[in-house]
Design an enzyme around this catalytic site. Structure first.
Site, short mmCIF file in Angstrom:
data_model
loop_
_atom_site.label_atom_id
_atom_site.label_comp_id
_atom_site.label_asym_id
_atom_site.label_seq_id
_atom_site.Cartn_x
_atom_site.Cartn_y
_atom_site.Cartn_z
N LYS A 1 -59.40 -14.34 -28.06
CA LYS A 1 -58.77 -15.67 -28.04
C LYS A 1 -59.47 -16.57 -27.03
CE LYS A 1 -54.37 -13.60 -29.20
NZ LYS A 1 -53.07 -13.15 -28.71
N GLN B 1 -49.52 -12.49 -23.53
CA GLN B 1 -49.82 -11.38 -24.43
C GLN B 1 -48.72 -10.31 -24.36
OE1 GLN B 1 -52.55 -11.26 -26.56
NE2 GLN B 1 -51.69 -9.38 -27.38
N ASP C 1 -47.67 -19.35 -29.49
CA ASP C 1 -47.36 -18.19 -30.34
C ASP C 1 -46.10 -18.44 -31.18
OD1 ASP C 1 -49.43 -16.43 -30.06
OD2 ASP C 1 -48.57 -15.38 -28.33
#
Ligand code: NDP
Length: 287
Positions: A49, A93, A116
């Site tokens: 990412k 994450q 997200d």
């Protein structure tokens, strides 16, 4: 019949080029990623990412915190990033180490920066049909379906898997596009009865080749989200047996299907977040 391959790698590259053009137009887009601990898979995901964000011209901030980081310290870091005007998008994450309450952390992320799409506010907006930031995997799948002009209105869509990050948002996005949606899960009886009915079948389970060719309707569109590491060959295998290519009209490969789209769409979400935070730029959103 042999299915047309839905090329997520090529489409992912196209999306990333679009994102880079938007970043250039906006002048600045900042994406911050936070990783706690030393899970090897998480390190790989974050590095991918970060690299993709840099290639798109974003200011990519890479925060890697030790596994013993306390929940309070992580929450303080998130609060700082929420308040930092140079940060448009922020992702933490998952999974987090056991001593940290994942829900508390997710709810601490500013919904407007939640690239997200997992904050309850964003999940709720999706549920109500007013999405703003949607998880990258289902968003990428919608882009693939649109790019290959798969009809959704009135289609029978079956989603196998009901996680908060893939299955549930996927089902809502398909519903919004007027598909008739069925969600299957580990307690579903006679899974095959449902999958055989699907014009669009999305498998997001995490079980290697759970969906065999005889569970797929002839001419269906099959999206394989699964990324299962085979212990012997070390290859990444999908949830759908590749022989389903003989039944499907369109199918995503593993690897090279959903995976590359997920990262591209997280970047696109950072652009969306940047636009949403700049009222003057909202007038002509491209992403
Ligand atoms: P989860 O483990 O959170 O969810 C799996 C879902 O599958 C659950 O809803 C579970 O049901 C259901 N399930 C399990 N076994 C069966 C079964 N035998 N029959 C029907 N349903 C079953 O996984 P994720 O949604 O996070 O991920 C799914 C897969 O997709 C994994 O392989 C993951 O690696 C991959 N993935 C790939 C991404 C990409 O970018 N390509 C991104 C995210 C995930 P229940 O709720 O009843 O337990």
């Amino acid at each position: 019949m042999t299915a047309t391959i839905i090329d997520g790698k090529a489409l992912g590259t196209k999306v990333r080029e679009e994102v880079a053009a938007s970043v250039a137009e906006l002048g600045h887009v900042g994406l911050a990623t936070v990783l706690v601990g030393d899970d090897p898979a998480s390190h790989i995901y974050i590095d991918l990412k970060q690299k993709a964000a840099q290639q798109a011209g974003m200011e990519a901030r890479d925060l890697k915190l030790p596994s013993h980081t306390s929940e309070e310290a992580l929450l303080a870091t998130i609060a700082e990033l929420n308040a930092d005007d140079a940060v448009d998008g922020l992702l933490v994450q998952l999974p987090l180490p056991d001593h940290i309450d994942e829900n508390r952390v997710i709810e601490a992320i500013a919904p407007a920066k939640d690239v997200d799409g997992i904050h309850p506010i964003n999940a709720g907006r999706l549920y109500l049909g007013r999405p703003s930031l949607v998880p990258g995997t289902p968003l990428g799948i919608m882009r693939m379906l649109d790019e290959y002009e798969i009809p959704l209105e009135g289609a029978r869509a079956v989603v196998v898997g009901r996680s908060a990050i893939v299955g549930k948002p996927m089902a809502h996005l398909l519903l919004q596009r007027n598909a008739t949606v069925t969600i299957c899960h580990s307690r579903t009886q006679d899974l095959e009865r449902h999958t055989l009915d699907a014009d669009v079948l999305v498998a997001a389970v995490g079980r290697t080749h759970l969906i065999s060719a005889d569970m797929v309707k002839a001419g269906a569109t099959v999206i394989d989200v699964g990324m299962n590491r085979d212990e012997d060959s070390r290859k990444v295998l999908g949830d759908v047996d590749p022989s389903a290519m003989d039944e499907a009209a369109y199918m995503t490969p593993v690897p090279g299907g959903v995976g590359p789209m997920t990262i591209a769409m997280v970047l696109q979400n950072a652009v969306t977040a940047a636009r949403l935070r700049r009222p003057e730029a909202v007038a002509s959103p491209k992403n």
